[in-house]
Design a protein around this motif. Structure first.
Motif, PDB file in Angstrom:
ATOM      1  N   THR A  50      -3.919  47.796 -15.221  1.00 10.41           N
ATOM      2  CA  THR A  50      -3.554  48.961 -16.034  1.00 10.41           C
ATOM      3  C   THR A  50      -2.308  48.672 -16.863  1.00 10.41           C
ATOM      4  N   GLU A  51      -1.407  47.831 -16.320  1.00  8.65           N
ATOM      5  CA  GLU A  51      -0.212  47.483 -17.096  1.00  8.65           C
ATOM      6  C   GLU A  51      -0.599  46.665 -18.333  1.00  8.65           C
ATOM      7  N   LEU A  52      -1.548  45.721 -18.129  1.00 10.78           N
ATOM      8  CA  LEU A  52      -1.984  44.913 -19.272  1.00 10.78           C
ATOM      9  C   LEU A  52      -2.651  45.778 -20.334  1.00 10.78           C
ATOM     10  N   LEU A  53      -3.518  46.705 -19.885  1.00 11.18           N
ATOM     11  CA  LEU A  53      -4.205  47.560 -20.855  1.00 11.18           C
ATOM     12  C   LEU A  53      -3.232  48.549 -21.490  1.00 11.18           C
ATOM     13  N   ALA A  54      -2.232  49.050 -20.701  1.00 11.88           N
ATOM     14  CA  ALA A  54      -1.233  49.950 -21.272  1.00 11.88           C
ATOM     15  C   ALA A  54      -0.415  49.235 -22.345  1.00 11.88           C
ATOM     16  N   HIS A  55      -0.161  47.933 -22.101  1.00 11.31           N
ATOM     17  CA  HIS A  55       0.556  47.150 -23.117  1.00 11.31           C
ATOM     18  C   HIS A  55      -0.246  47.106 -24.416  1.00 11.31           C
ATOM     19  N   GLU A  56      -1.592  46.928 -24.286  1.00 10.82           N
ATOM     20  CA  GLU A  56      -2.433  46.928 -25.482  1.00 10.82           C
ATOM     21  C   GLU A  56      -2.371  48.267 -26.209  1.00 10.82           C
ATOM     22  N   VAL A  57      -2.345  49.378 -25.457  1.00  2.00           N
ATOM     23  CA  VAL A  57      -2.275  50.707 -26.079  1.00  2.00           C
ATOM     24  C   VAL A  57      -0.955  50.869 -26.829  1.00  2.00           C
ATOM     25  N   ARG A  58       0.139  50.475 -26.161  1.00  5.73           N
ATOM     26  CA  ARG A  58       1.445  50.606 -26.821  1.00  5.73           C
ATOM     27  C   ARG A  58       1.548  49.688 -28.038  1.00  5.73           C
ATOM     28  N   ARG A  59       0.962  48.478 -27.886  1.00  6.66           N
ATOM     29  CA  ARG A  59       1.025  47.537 -29.003  1.00  6.66           C
ATOM     30  C   ARG A  59       0.202  48.039 -30.187  1.00  6.66           C
ATOM     31  N   SER A  60      -0.896  48.738 -29.892  1.00  5.32           N
ATOM     32  CA  SER A  60      -1.756  49.263 -30.956  1.00  5.32           C
ATOM     33  C   SER A  60      -1.327  50.638 -31.419  1.00  5.32           C
ATOM     34  N   ASP A  61      -0.252  51.190 -30.785  1.00  6.31           N
ATOM     35  CA  ASP A  61       0.211  52.543 -31.104  1.00  6.31           C
ATOM     36  C   ASP A  61      -0.923  53.547 -30.910  1.00  6.31           C
ATOM     37  N   GLY A  62      -1.685  53.365 -29.894  1.00  5.68           N
ATOM     38  CA  GLY A  62      -2.805  54.249 -29.591  1.00  5.68           C
ATOM     39  C   GLY A  62      -3.959  53.431 -29.038  1.00  5.68           C
ATOM     40  N   GLU A  63      -5.184  53.903 -29.170  1.00  3.01           N
ATOM     41  CA  GLU A  63      -6.333  53.200 -28.642  1.00  3.01           C
ATOM     42  C   GLU A  63      -6.535  51.878 -29.386  1.00  3.01           C
ATOM     43  N   PRO A  64      -6.627  50.724 -28.653  1.00 11.12           N
ATOM     44  CA  PRO A  64      -6.835  49.446 -29.331  1.00 11.12           C
ATOM     45  C   PRO A  64      -8.231  49.363 -29.926  1.00 11.12           C
ATOM     46  N   ALA A  65      -8.315  48.744 -31.102  1.00  7.68           N
ATOM     47  CA  ALA A  65      -9.599  48.646 -31.791  1.00  7.68           C
ATOM     48  C   ALA A  65     -10.575  47.749 -31.028  1.00  7.68           C
ATOM     49  N   ASP A  66     -10.038  46.758 -30.315  1.00 10.05           N
ATOM     50  CA  ASP A  66     -10.907  45.830 -29.592  1.00 10.05           C
ATOM     51  C   ASP A  66     -10.878  46.106 -28.099  1.00 10.05           C
ATOM     52  N   PHE A  67     -10.977  47.402 -27.752  1.00  8.72           N
ATOM     53  CA  PHE A  67     -10.862  47.782 -26.341  1.00  8.72           C
ATOM     54  C   PHE A  67     -11.884  47.052 -25.474  1.00  8.72           C
ATOM     55  N   ALA A  68     -13.139  47.023 -25.889  1.00  7.48           N
ATOM     56  CA  ALA A  68     -14.177  46.432 -25.044  1.00  7.48           C
ATOM     57  C   ALA A  68     -13.900  44.948 -24.802  1.00  7.48           C
ATOM     58  N   ALA A  69     -13.533  44.224 -25.863  1.00 12.09           N
ATOM     59  CA  ALA A  69     -13.277  42.792 -25.701  1.00 12.09           C
ATOM     60  C   ALA A  69     -12.070  42.552 -24.809  1.00 12.09           C
ATOM     61  N   ARG A  70     -11.015  43.343 -25.023  1.00 12.04           N
ATOM     62  CA  ARG A  70      -9.810  43.145 -24.209  1.00 12.04           C
ATOM     63  C   ARG A  70     -10.056  43.557 -22.760  1.00 12.04           C
ATOM     64  N   ALA A  71     -10.809  44.650 -22.573  1.00 11.00           N
ATOM     65  CA  ALA A  71     -11.113  45.094 -21.214  1.00 11.00           C
ATOM     66  C   ALA A  71     -11.950  44.054 -20.488  1.00 11.00           C
ATOM     67  N   ALA A  72     -12.929  43.463 -21.177  1.00 10.59           N
ATOM     68  CA  ALA A  72     -13.750  42.426 -20.556  1.00 10.59           C
ATOM     69  C   ALA A  72     -12.895  41.231 -20.149  1.00 10.59           C
ATOM     70  N   GLU A  73     -11.943  40.881 -21.005  1.00 15.53           N
ATOM     71  CA  GLU A  73     -11.047  39.759 -20.706  1.00 15.53           C
ATOM     72  C   GLU A  73     -10.206  40.076 -19.475  1.00 15.53           C
ATOM     73  N   ILE A  74      -9.709  41.307 -19.385  1.00  9.02           N
ATOM     74  CA  ILE A  74      -8.875  41.695 -18.243  1.00  9.02           C
ATOM     75  C   ILE A  74      -9.699  41.708 -16.966  1.00  9.02           C
ATOM     76  N   LEU A  75     -10.921  42.250 -17.018  1.00 13.08           N
ATOM     77  CA  LEU A  75     -11.742  42.369 -15.810  1.00 13.08           C
ATOM     78  C   LEU A  75     -12.066  41.008 -15.216  1.00 13.08           C
ATOM     79  N   ARG A  76     -12.144  39.963 -16.045  1.00 14.58           N
ATOM     80  CA  ARG A  76     -12.432  38.631 -15.500  1.00 14.58           C
ATOM     81  C   ARG A  76     -11.323  38.154 -14.571  1.00 14.58           C
ATOM     82  N   ASP A  77     -10.115  38.640 -14.770  1.00  8.92           N
ATOM     83  CA  ASP A  77      -8.989  38.204 -13.951  1.00  8.92           C
ATOM     84  C   ASP A  77      -8.734  39.117 -12.755  1.00  8.92           C
TER      85      ASP A  77
END
Length: 738
Positions: A68-95
């Motif tokens: 959740t910290e990694l995904l929250a970082h993406e939200v803050r970095r994107s200033d809202g919902e990241p455009a590549d949420f699915a790709a980033r979420a898939a990358e996070i879930l692998r770890d």
């Protein structure tokens, strides 16, 4: 009977009764004393064990919640919902294997979830109004703290615990402070969480456990998971589990202790007094020793579980850190060299997936036995988890000797292993680091050995690589390159270049190949070789490949609308993109979105990619052909295709790799290979394109062999921009390069 006889009988009876009572009391006393001793020692064992398991559960939960910290970082970095949420979420879930899905809940309402399949019902849920978690969710928002809720019955089905991380973004309107954006949530599968602890193993050893979420205002008590049967109240131990914004309790006990059988023998004491007394003496004398042996055995079992790998019996990561630290301290005084070998089995996952985990476990045991056989008795062999092993060599000698041993280990592990009636052959990649040259702490050596292992895999696997300081620099640069590439995908730094494919009989352009370029803001124009490996490692190659496909389709549609001449455009499909489970869905969506005629597209797929998992490959190729897309085998001749296999593949074109064209004028073997490929293609009714044509001599030889289409600098270099016109062929510099 005389009075004397009666008196003697009475006296004997009284004495017998006294002996019976005395022996029974003595036996009862010893039995209770020993039972108390056993219970105290058993309680101590359970206390030590529950501390270990609580630490394991806390560590696994905290690690899972890091997602959740990694995904929250993406939200803050994107200033809202990241455009590549699915790709980033898939990358996070692998770890994070314990996390089953990730969710974005702006203002507390679930708007995005990955994976979507199976979790559709979670979309639109307002977590502030969801009864079981409403109070805790509001508290997480108000306290600015990550909160763990659960276990919960999910609305999409199943049971899990959910970590909700509140995200606050800068308030752009006021220019100061921040506002509550929403939650980033991770759904943690309880079964996956349990599977990576020792609790199930302990349950098979006679322990009982129950992880409980105690009752709180408005929330009933709930069991997270339990096993081993009902808790034994005689030696149950309880310890709090620290979880974010909540409280769990782990309770653990062991099965009932062995109890004495003294009272059962008491009924026979009046008849067999002497025998019972002798037996009781023997029992009392031996019982403390038996109990001590039992406690010693249980202590050794607990030590084995805590410090050794349950499958192979090797040292685990925890004990390796301690023993490596001890070896380094000894090295400080002795002046010797300590070497750390970090090993990883190449493509082990494929064996697990194709033959099952039982065969995979047998293979790991065999690897452990072979490693033990290659080192000295005072060296350390450890299994760090999965298919990763480590070897610590004390007084390892010089670099040359160490390399010889490492290559010997790789060769021994590469010998076939007979399992389930099949000979399995595995390869091993190895990274090596030495102390004190490469570091003076266990953590530093392990980190550097991991970098060396990664470098070994990049060389092509089944290799040995020594650590050097450049690896740290390369790792940092690679991480920065991945971050820049992720930004480039969303900021229009990428561009396409088009190279003509020419019919040499007509000197006419019959197609173009689309190639990607990166206009880096600091490093300038980057060729694919500079950033494609980083894209493949990070998984960005998949969105990058779909960006190329969408851009080519848009360029073709633009030429159609402008009523300009058209030829097909070929583009490369990476192995990861080809094997992505959403590949066909995304291709079909892009075709519908752009409206491009599919017969203007040709997908170039490498020979090795097509030959991997042939059944799945044929199914995907047939689906692409069903859409109307042409298929080309790229870099043909460098893999292992046969005529029989090619006949099964629905392909249209073979592209002869440039390595065969380069020395066609001097190398007879290359000429024979090219002639064979052209003849085979004619037999299979396939088109042939020769890559890397740079001279008149190469063109003329290829034409003489029957090749009609070529590509290379002789006819044109890749040109960045829109798809070029085909009305005229760019003049080649035949005289200059002939």
């Amino acid at each position: 009977m005389s009075a004397t006889g009666v008196w003697v009988l009475r006296k004997t009876s009284i004495f017998s009764a006294f002996v019976f009572a005395a022996v029974l009391l003595l036996g009862t006393y010893w039995n209770q004393l020993n039972q108390a001793l056993q219970q105290r020692e058993q309680a101590s064992l359970v206390r030590d064990l529950i501390n270990t398991q609580v630490s394991s559960v806390e560590r696994l939960l905290n690690f899972s919640l890091l997602s959740t910290e990694l995904l929250a970082h993406e939200v803050r970095r994107s200033d809202g919902e990241p455009a590549d949420f699915a790709a980033r979420a898939a990358e996070i879930l692998r770890d994070f294997p314990s996390v089953s899905s990730l969710q974005l809940a702006p203002a507390g309402i679930n708007r995005q979830v990955f994976p979507y399949s199976g979790n559709e019902a979670a979309l639109g849920l307002n977590v502030f109004e969801h009864g079981p978690t409403a109070v805790a969710t509001a508290k997480a928002r108000d306290d600015h703290r990550l909160t763990l809720n659960g276990p919960l019955d999910l609305i999409q089905g199943g049971s899990a615990v959910i970590g909700r991380n509140p995200v606050y973004l800068p308030d752009s309107e006021s220019g100061a402070g921040e506002y509550f954006w929403g939650f980033v949530s991770a759904v943690i599968d309880i079964e996956r969480l349990l599977s990576v602890t020792d609790l199930q193993t302990l349950a098979r050893s006679g322990y009982q456990y129950a992880l409980i979420r105690p009752a709180s205002p408005g929330v009933a008590q709930r069991v997270v998971f339990e096993g081993g049967g009902p808790l034994n109240s005689a030696n149950v131990q309880t310890l709090d589990v620290r979880v974010p914004n909540d409280r769990w309790v782990l309770r653990m006990s062991h099965g009932p202790s062995e109890r004495g059988l003294i009272l059962g023998y008491g009924h026979l004491l009046s008849v067999l007094a002497a025998l019972i007394i002798a037996w009781l003496v023997h029992y009392v004398l031996r019982e403390p020793y038996r109990l001590r042996a039992l406690v010693t055995s249980r202590t050794e079992e607990l030590h084995e579980l805590a410090y050794h790998d349950y499958l192979t019996g090797l040292v685990n990561r925890r004990l390796l850190n301690e023993q490596l630290g001890q070896a380094l301290r000894e090295q400080t005084y002795s002046g010797g060299v300590v070497a750390l070998l970090y090993l990883d089995l190449d493509d082990f996952k494929r064996i697990n997936d194709s033959m099952g985990h039982e065969v995979g476990d047998q293979l790991l045991v065999e690897v452990a036995n072979r490693l033990r056989g290659q080192v000295r008795a005072n060296d350390i062999v450890a299994r760090l988890g999965g298919d990763e092993f480590a070897v610590v060599l004390r007084n390892s000698g010089g670099r040359h000797d160490l390399l010889g041993l490492a290559e010997k280990v790789v060769a021994v592990l590469g010998r076939p292993v007979r399992l389930n009636g099949r000979d399995l052959v595995i390869s091993t990649s190895m990274g090596i680091t030495q102390a004190p040259h490469d570091g003076d702490s266990a953590s530093q050596l392990l980190r550097n050995a991991d970098l060396a292992l990664y470098a070994s895999k990049r060389r092509g696997k089944n290799c040995v690589e020594f650590f050097n300081i450049d690896m740290q620099r390369e790792a940092s640069q690679l991480m920065q390159l991945e971050e820049d590439l992720r930004h480039a995908l969303s900021s229009r730094q990428l561009a396409l270049a088009f190279q003509p494919i020419v019919n040499i009989e007509q000197d006419r352009v019959v197609a173009f190949e689309a190639l990607v370029r990166w206009q880096h803001p600091e490093q300038g124009l980057l060729m694919p070789g500079h950033f494609i490996p980083a894209a493949e490692q990070s998984g960005l190659i998949i969105p990058l490949g779909f960006w190329v496909l969408r851009s080519v389709c848009q360029g073709l549609v633009a030429r159609i609308e402008a009523q300009r001449d058209l030829v097909p455009v070929a583009l490369n499909i990476s192995p990861q993109q080809f094997r992505d489970k959403h590949f066909m869905t995304e291709v079909a969506a892009i075709l519908r979105e752009t409206g491009v005629p599919p017969d203007l597209l040709e997908f170039e797929i490498t020979e090795s990619t097509l030959m991997d998992n042939l059944d799945a490959t044929i199914a995907i190729l047939n689906a692409l052909k069903g859409l109307g897309i042409r298929i080309s085998i790229d870099d043909f001749g460098t893999g292992y295709s046969s005529l029989a296999l090619l006949k099964q593949l629905p392909v249209d074109t073979l592209k002869i790799d440039r390595c065969f064209v380069k020395d066609i004028g001097e190398n007879e073997e290359d000429r024979q290979i090219i002639q064979a490929v052209i003849a085979m293609s004619a037999q299979l009714d396939l088109d042939v394109i020769a890559e890397g044509v740079e001279t008149v001599a190469q063109r003329d030889l290829l034409h003489a062999f029957g090749c009609r289409q070529v590509q290379g600098y002789f006819y044109g270099r890749p040109v960045i921009g829109a798809i070029p016109d085909t009305g005229r062929l760019l003049p080649h510099t035949a005289d200059a390069i002939a």
